[in-house]
Design an enzyme around this catalytic site. Sequence first.
Site, PDB file in Angstrom:
ATOM      1  N   LEU A  81       0.814  -1.229   0.000  1.00  0.00           N
ATOM      2  CA  LEU A  81       0.000   0.000   0.000  1.00  0.00           C
ATOM      3  C   LEU A  81       0.840   1.268   0.000  1.00  0.00           C
ATOM      4  O   LEU A  81       0.343   2.332   0.340  1.00  0.00           O
ATOM      5  CB  LEU A  81      -0.999   0.014   1.174  1.00  0.00           C
ATOM      6  CG  LEU A  81      -1.944  -1.188   1.260  1.00  0.00           C
ATOM      7  CD1 LEU A  81      -2.953  -0.979   2.399  1.00  0.00           C
ATOM      8  CD2 LEU A  81      -2.698  -1.399  -0.049  1.00  0.00           C
ATOM      9  N   TYR A 131      12.838   4.634 -16.257  1.00  0.00           N
ATOM     10  CA  TYR A 131      11.689   3.744 -16.089  1.00  0.00           C
ATOM     11  C   TYR A 131      11.671   2.681 -17.198  1.00  0.00           C
ATOM     12  O   TYR A 131      11.615   1.477 -16.938  1.00  0.00           O
ATOM     13  CB  TYR A 131      10.381   4.551 -16.085  1.00  0.00           C
ATOM     14  CG  TYR A 131       9.167   3.686 -16.187  1.00  0.00           C
ATOM     15  CD1 TYR A 131       8.939   2.676 -15.256  1.00  0.00           C
ATOM     16  CD2 TYR A 131       8.248   3.844 -17.221  1.00  0.00           C
ATOM     17  CE1 TYR A 131       7.826   1.850 -15.352  1.00  0.00           C
ATOM     18  CE2 TYR A 131       7.142   3.033 -17.333  1.00  0.00           C
ATOM     19  CZ  TYR A 131       6.932   2.032 -16.395  1.00  0.00           C
ATOM     20  OH  TYR A 131       5.854   1.217 -16.510  1.00  0.00           O
ATOM     21  N   ASP A 162      10.218  12.499 -21.783  1.00  0.00           N
ATOM     22  CA  ASP A 162       9.014  12.225 -22.579  1.00  0.00           C
ATOM     23  C   ASP A 162       9.339  12.077 -24.059  1.00  0.00           C
ATOM     24  O   ASP A 162       9.798  13.043 -24.685  1.00  0.00           O
ATOM     25  CB  ASP A 162       8.011  13.386 -22.442  1.00  0.00           C
ATOM     26  CG  ASP A 162       7.162  13.292 -21.197  1.00  0.00           C
ATOM     27  OD1 ASP A 162       7.143  12.232 -20.555  1.00  0.00           O
ATOM     28  OD2 ASP A 162       6.497  14.302 -20.876  1.00  0.00           O
ATOM     29  N   PHE A 187       0.694   0.765 -23.383  1.00  0.00           N
ATOM     30  CA  PHE A 187       0.769   2.165 -23.771  1.00  0.00           C
ATOM     31  C   PHE A 187       0.062   2.949 -22.636  1.00  0.00           C
ATOM     32  O   PHE A 187       0.294   2.605 -21.488  1.00  0.00           O
ATOM     33  CB  PHE A 187       0.262   2.344 -25.204  1.00  0.00           C
ATOM     34  CG  PHE A 187       1.329   1.845 -26.195  1.00  0.00           C
ATOM     35  CD1 PHE A 187       1.735   0.512 -26.200  1.00  0.00           C
ATOM     36  CD2 PHE A 187       2.001   2.716 -27.026  1.00  0.00           C
ATOM     37  CE1 PHE A 187       2.773   0.068 -27.025  1.00  0.00           C
ATOM     38  CE2 PHE A 187       3.034   2.284 -27.859  1.00  0.00           C
ATOM     39  CZ  PHE A 187       3.414   0.958 -27.851  1.00  0.00           C
ATOM     40  N   PHE A 229       2.728  -6.689 -11.133  1.00  0.00           N
ATOM     41  CA  PHE A 229       2.434  -5.279 -11.439  1.00  0.00           C
ATOM     42  C   PHE A 229       3.246  -4.317 -10.580  1.00  0.00           C
ATOM     43  O   PHE A 229       3.435  -3.167 -10.967  1.00  0.00           O
ATOM     44  CB  PHE A 229       0.944  -4.976 -11.185  1.00  0.00           C
ATOM     45  CG  PHE A 229       0.025  -5.748 -12.071  1.00  0.00           C
ATOM     46  CD1 PHE A 229      -0.344  -5.247 -13.306  1.00  0.00           C
ATOM     47  CD2 PHE A 229      -0.452  -6.987 -11.696  1.00  0.00           C
ATOM     48  CE1 PHE A 229      -1.172  -5.963 -14.147  1.00  0.00           C
ATOM     49  CE2 PHE A 229      -1.286  -7.712 -12.524  1.00  0.00           C
ATOM     50  CZ  PHE A 229      -1.647  -7.203 -13.755  1.00  0.00           C
ATOM     51  N   LYS A 233      12.387  -1.609 -16.991  1.00  0.00           N
ATOM     52  CA  LYS A 233      11.452  -2.633 -17.494  1.00  0.00           C
ATOM     53  C   LYS A 233      12.129  -3.480 -18.572  1.00  0.00           C
ATOM     54  O   LYS A 233      11.952  -4.696 -18.648  1.00  0.00           O
ATOM     55  CB  LYS A 233      10.187  -1.959 -18.043  1.00  0.00           C
ATOM     56  CG  LYS A 233       9.303  -1.378 -16.961  1.00  0.00           C
ATOM     57  CD  LYS A 233       8.633  -2.498 -16.167  1.00  0.00           C
ATOM     58  CE  LYS A 233       7.723  -1.974 -15.084  1.00  0.00           C
ATOM     59  NZ  LYS A 233       7.028  -3.053 -14.362  1.00  0.00           N
ATOM     60  N   ASN A 236      13.772  -0.832  -7.126  1.00  0.00           N
ATOM     61  CA  ASN A 236      12.435  -1.440  -7.014  1.00  0.00           C
ATOM     62  C   ASN A 236      12.067  -2.265  -8.241  1.00  0.00           C
ATOM     63  O   ASN A 236      11.489  -3.351  -8.123  1.00  0.00           O
ATOM     64  CB  ASN A 236      11.401  -0.324  -6.798  1.00  0.00           C
ATOM     65  CG  ASN A 236      10.086  -0.871  -6.267  1.00  0.00           C
ATOM     66  OD1 ASN A 236      10.081  -1.827  -5.487  1.00  0.00           O
ATOM     67  ND2 ASN A 236       8.991  -0.292  -6.690  1.00  0.00           N
TER      68      ASN A 236
HETATM   69  N1  UFG Z   1       1.244  15.757 -19.675  1.00  0.00           N
HETATM   70  C1  UFG Z   1       1.013  17.096 -19.698  1.00  0.00           C
HETATM   71  N2  UFG Z   1       0.578  17.705 -18.564  1.00  0.00           N
HETATM   72  C2  UFG Z   1       0.401  17.025 -17.398  1.00  0.00           C
HETATM   73  C3  UFG Z   1       0.647  15.651 -17.373  1.00  0.00           C
HETATM   74  C4  UFG Z   1       1.068  15.035 -18.542  1.00  0.00           C
HETATM   75  O1  UFG Z   1       1.158  17.770 -20.727  1.00  0.00           O
HETATM   76  O2  UFG Z   1       0.020  17.653 -16.389  1.00  0.00           O
HETATM   77  C5  UFG Z   1       1.667  15.101 -20.908  1.00  0.00           C
HETATM   78  C6  UFG Z   1       2.975  14.355 -20.762  1.00  0.00           C
HETATM   79  O3  UFG Z   1       4.062  15.194 -20.976  1.00  0.00           O
HETATM   80  C7  UFG Z   1       2.803  13.283 -21.835  1.00  0.00           C
HETATM   81  C8  UFG Z   1       1.289  13.013 -21.851  1.00  0.00           C
HETATM   82  O4  UFG Z   1       0.704  14.146 -21.235  1.00  0.00           O
HETATM   83  O5  UFG Z   1       3.177  13.782 -23.071  1.00  0.00           O
HETATM   84  C9  UFG Z   1       0.895  11.793 -21.063  1.00  0.00           C
HETATM   85  O6  UFG Z   1       1.519  11.880 -19.780  1.00  0.00           O
HETATM   86  P1  UFG Z   1       1.185  10.883 -18.589  1.00  0.00           P
HETATM   87  O7  UFG Z   1       1.984  11.329 -17.412  1.00  0.00           O
HETATM   88  O8  UFG Z   1      -0.298  10.769 -18.426  1.00  0.00           O
HETATM   89  O9  UFG Z   1       1.680   9.482 -19.140  1.00  0.00           O
HETATM   90  P2  UFG Z   1       3.110   9.062 -19.749  1.00  0.00           P
HETATM   91  O10 UFG Z   1       2.968   8.993 -21.240  1.00  0.00           O
HETATM   92  O11 UFG Z   1       4.210   9.901 -19.224  1.00  0.00           O
HETATM   93  O12 UFG Z   1       3.354   7.644 -19.115  1.00  0.00           O
HETATM   94  C10 UFG Z   1       2.386   6.623 -19.081  1.00  0.00           C
HETATM   95  C11 UFG Z   1       2.679   5.762 -17.868  1.00  0.00           C
HETATM   96  C12 UFG Z   1       4.023   5.115 -18.025  1.00  0.00           C
HETATM   97  C13 UFG Z   1       4.116   4.408 -19.368  1.00  0.00           C
HETATM   98  C14 UFG Z   1       3.751   5.308 -20.503  1.00  0.00           C
HETATM   99  C15 UFG Z   1       3.713   4.519 -21.783  1.00  0.00           C
HETATM  100  O13 UFG Z   1       2.684   6.545 -16.673  1.00  0.00           O
HETATM  101  O14 UFG Z   1       4.185   4.195 -16.978  1.00  0.00           O
HETATM  102  O15 UFG Z   1       2.472   5.873 -20.254  1.00  0.00           O
HETATM  103  O16 UFG Z   1       3.340   5.310 -22.865  1.00  0.00           O
HETATM  104  F1  UFG Z   1       5.394   4.010 -19.564  1.00  0.00           F
END
Ligand code: UFG
Length: 331
Positions: A33, A141, A281, A169, A73, A145, A92
């Site tokens: 948790l 990250y 990113d 994704f 997970f 993986k 981790n």
């Molecule tokens: N983003 C913003 N503003 C925010 C948050 C996110 O513009 O406040 C953008 C990020 O830069 C990114 C997109 O929105 O371009 C998606 O961001 P997320 O944080 O929602 O998700 P991520 O793509 O970074 O990552 C997620 C999972 C990861 C996984 C990845 C695979 O958190 O574990 O998808 O595509 F690896």
Amino acid sequence: MRLIVTGGAGYIGSVVADQLVAGGHKVIVVDDLRKGHAAAVPPNAQHARFDLADTAALDALFDRTAPDAVLHFAAYSLVGESVQRPDRYYHNNVTVTLGLLDAMQRHGVRRLVFSSTAAVYGDPQRIPIVEDEPTAPTNPYGATKLAIEQALPWYEAAFGLRFVSLRYFNAAGATDRLGEDHDPESHLIPLLLQVALGQRPYAEIFGTDYPTPDGTCIRDYIHVSDLAEAHVLALEALDHGSRIYNLGNGAGFSVREVLETARRVTGHPIPAVEAPRRPGDPPRLVAASDRIVAELGWRPRFPDLEAIVGSAWEWARRHPTGYPEEDGPLE
Ligand code: UFG
């Protein structure tokens, strides 16, 4: 089957645990948790609350439950955080996972469903991404993986481990009971919905100068229930050989398009400001999931972004402060 689900109190793990229980499996959730929520564990699953790094507790659990398979997970999963704290991610996601594989081997458990990620591809050359695309993570990250994915075939050859690695994704959306609740929240869709609920004044768009049509990052959003169904299929297919599958819808949406969708779904203007890029990113991640469609008959039920965001919005409205608070993390 008797199944250990590590991280089964987390966002994706809990939805999978729910489907496994519904399918008649005996599910033992292992989750301390630190990220997960007690309320997300399915009522008919057992919950063993300990740190996966605790080898003695893990051995005792394997002894007591004699599982047929493990679905793993439990991991850290934030791209941005991983760039700041690679040490935590390597510990981790790699060290602790290798410890889990050791425990499986000690107890003769030879079936694993592993949570992997689109982040293993880095900045891919070809879109949509097929599983044979070269892997070249742009953040720790994805690298952690990938490190486990690279170990698995060697464990298979030496110890007979059977694995399915699922490269997610962008998981999104909610079921009636289960939704996304991270602290702090960093994912795009829940953050947009927090603005719509009046909990934040505005959203941020991280980077507007990417080489994409509107300058913002493109992602492939997949409903968490569709992701979960793929795990059930993967589990059933494990005895027929190890594999790696992408899991996405094959459609890319920019941050601005997701913002527009959230505005339509919620009816709220959701103000947004432009902000700098978030380190790590990649500009564009869109899946080709043809392999799992062809081999396992997987079919997404919620391929439509509006339906995905709509389900997240329903959940957010019913759980405006997320899950009820539980006890603090174990020390
Ligand atoms: N983003 C913003 N503003 C925010 C948050 C996110 O513009 O406040 C953008 C990020 O830069 C990114 C997109 O929105 O371009 C998606 O961001 P997320 O944080 O929602 O998700 P991520 O793509 O970074 O990552 C997620 C999972 C990861 C996984 C990845 C695979 O958190 O574990 O998808 O595509 F690896």
